[in-house]
Scaffold this motif. Structure first.
Motif, PDB file in Angstrom:
ATOM      1  N   ASN A   6       0.800  -1.225   0.000  1.00  0.00           N
ATOM      2  CA  ASN A   6       0.000   0.000   0.000  1.00  0.00           C
ATOM      3  C   ASN A   6       0.834   1.278   0.000  1.00  0.00           C
ATOM      4  OD1 ASN A   6      -2.668  -1.177   0.081  1.00  0.00           O
ATOM      5  ND2 ASN A   6      -2.159  -1.866   2.144  1.00  0.00           N
ATOM      6  N   ARG A  42      -3.515   2.730  -4.757  1.00  0.00           N
ATOM      7  CA  ARG A  42      -3.681   2.013  -3.487  1.00  0.00           C
ATOM      8  C   ARG A  42      -3.141   2.830  -2.329  1.00  0.00           C
ATOM      9  NH1 ARG A  42      -1.767  -3.157  -5.814  1.00  0.00           N
ATOM     10  NH2 ARG A  42       0.178  -2.802  -4.708  1.00  0.00           N
ATOM     11  N   ARG A  97      -5.148   3.859   0.995  1.00  0.00           N
ATOM     12  CA  ARG A  97      -4.669   3.508   2.337  1.00  0.00           C
ATOM     13  C   ARG A  97      -4.574   4.753   3.225  1.00  0.00           C
ATOM     14  NH1 ARG A  97      -2.232  -0.924   4.854  1.00  0.00           N
ATOM     15  NH2 ARG A  97      -2.261  -0.437   7.062  1.00  0.00           N
ATOM     16  N   ILE A 135      -8.951  -3.725   6.453  1.00  0.00           N
ATOM     17  CA  ILE A 135      -7.849  -3.690   5.479  1.00  0.00           C
ATOM     18  C   ILE A 135      -7.584  -5.121   5.044  1.00  0.00           C
ATOM     19  CG2 ILE A 135      -5.440  -3.102   5.087  1.00  0.00           C
ATOM     20  CD1 ILE A 135      -5.751  -0.880   7.150  1.00  0.00           C
TER      21      ILE A 135
END
Length: 412
Positions: free
Chosen positions: A54, A93, A97, A112
């Motif tokens: 991430n 991503r 995050r 997550i």
């Protein structure tokens, strides 16, 4: 007569290898050391998008850089020793995050998902297998069953294998048994075996899990990768008897630590009011404010030199209730000369290999009693410490694995 060239192996990974404090990184290093000891030339190939996780940057720990003759990180730029992804997907991503981290701070607790158990998407899988095929190695090794399907596209590589840190199918079963929701994609045992269909050899971190999956993959060699932790240099340590919990941040360790402090430690204090529990590793970040205030609990955070914790005055604890793979902390305790107390689940990955080197206890009352008794019994602590130090190295030697690789032949 010309000396035969060394075998060449491509190790395919899908995660960052920037730290050595996690169990799977420690196991990968153990595996690669054994392979290198067999005289094999190692190249590490990272999946170009999945490996970044991430965040769009990553580094490679010196341990892995030293074990490999080449590091391949596709679709990236290397700047000052750090790899920066050129993939828009990875950067996307990263932004997601960040958003989830903000939500977490305000108490939303977003889920997550761990992608470690998911096979690579078609485009990324094709890129990885093309990189491997171009080199034409003698051995292609995938990490985790989720990368096993990559071997389908590498039929010309004579030796194909999978390093199985733990089985996602068994991990999911154990999570469900404890009423916990898996944070990864669930698969059945048959589905996980099917992922390994093109493997000629599978290397299991858990001896117990080898006994489960190997019969479902009868065409592949099955070899137990023993934890084989390195001998630690003896440190001065704390001269006062105390308990120790080592751990990195994952669901099984978090559950064990919370259970230890909430359910077991109060019982220890009833028997030994001055007892001290030292918590070492990144797991300290998962201690709650109330747990941090518990009598005798001392969080140490990351400890660079585990040798500083060694010796018979430290009692290693492994009240593991959710087991997957193998509990490397038990091997580390023994190699550090610590007597240790464990729940039976912590030994499942070893089957019966270490049973007589540790103290087993069933339930919080029995566990607390054994811990308290060891804290006050210096002679028993010393006997367990000496036996563990003397016998663990041979029992956890990876000679079988080294001999396997030495017996392979290069491709024509």
């Amino acid at each position: 007569m010309d000396k035969p060239r060394p075998l060449r192996m491509d190790m395919i990974v899908q995660r960052q290898l920037d730290v050595m404090s996690t169990g799977n990184s420690a196991y990968l290093a153990i595996f690669l050391r054994a392979v290198k000891a067999a005289g094999v030339d190692i190249r590490i190939v990272f999946a170009p998008m999945r490996s970044f996780g991430n965040r769009p940057w990553m580094s490679v720990h010196p341990v892995f850089s030293d074990l490999a003759t080449e590091i391949v990180v596709p679709s990236s730029l290397r700047i000052a020793g750090r790899y920066w992804s050129l993939s828009p997907q990875v950067w996307g991503r990263f932004l997601v995050r960040i958003g989830k981290a903000v939500l977490n701070r305000i108490g939303a607790r977003p889920v997550i998902h761990s992608y470690l158990g998911d096979p690579l998407r078609a485009g990324e899988a094709r890129q990885v297998t093309q990189i491997v095929a171009r080199r034409g190695p003698d051995i292609a090794l995938a990490e985790y069953s989720s990368l096993g399907p990559l071997l389908d596209a590498l039929p010309d590589v004579p030796h194909r294998g999978i390093l199985l840190h733990d089985l996602f199918s068994l991990r999911a079963e154990q999570f469900r048994q404890k009423g916990r929701e898996p944070d990864f994609t669930e698969v059945t045992r048959d589905e996980e075996a099917q992922r390994c269909r093109s493997s000629t050899a599978n290397f299991y971190a858990s001896k117990n899990e080898m006994s489960v999956l190997a019969p479902l993959v009868p065409g592949a060699n099955a070899i137990w990768l023993r934890p084989d932790p390195p001998p630690y240099s003896a440190g001065d340590g704390d001269p006062n008897p105390h308990a120790v919990f080592l751990g990195t941040r994952h669901a099984g360790n978090i559950d064990a630590l919370h259970h230890l402090i909430d359910d077991i430690w109060p019982r220890v204090l009833e028997r030994a009011p001055d007892a001290v529990l030292k918590v070492a590793g990144s797991i300290c970040a998962d201690l709650t404010p109330s747990q941090l205030q518990t009598a005798g609990v001392q969080p140490l955070g990351r400890v660079d030199d585990l040798g500083s914790l060694s010796g018979s005055n430290a009692v290693g604890l492994a009240p593991t209730r959710i087991g997957s793979g193998v509990s490397i902390k038990v091997a580390e305790y023994l190699m550090l000369g610590m007597p240790c107390v464990v729940y039976p689940v912590a030994l499942e990955g070893f089957l019966d290999s270490l049973d007589d080197l540790v103290v087993r206890a069933d339930g919080p009352d029995a566990f607390a009693k054994e811990v308290a008794d060891l804290i006050v019994d210096a002679g028993r602590r010393m006997r367990l410490s000496e036996k563990g130090l003397a016998e663990t190295p041979e029992r956890l030697s990876n000679r079988e694995l080294i001999d396997y690789f030495r017996g392979l032949h290069p491709r024509a």
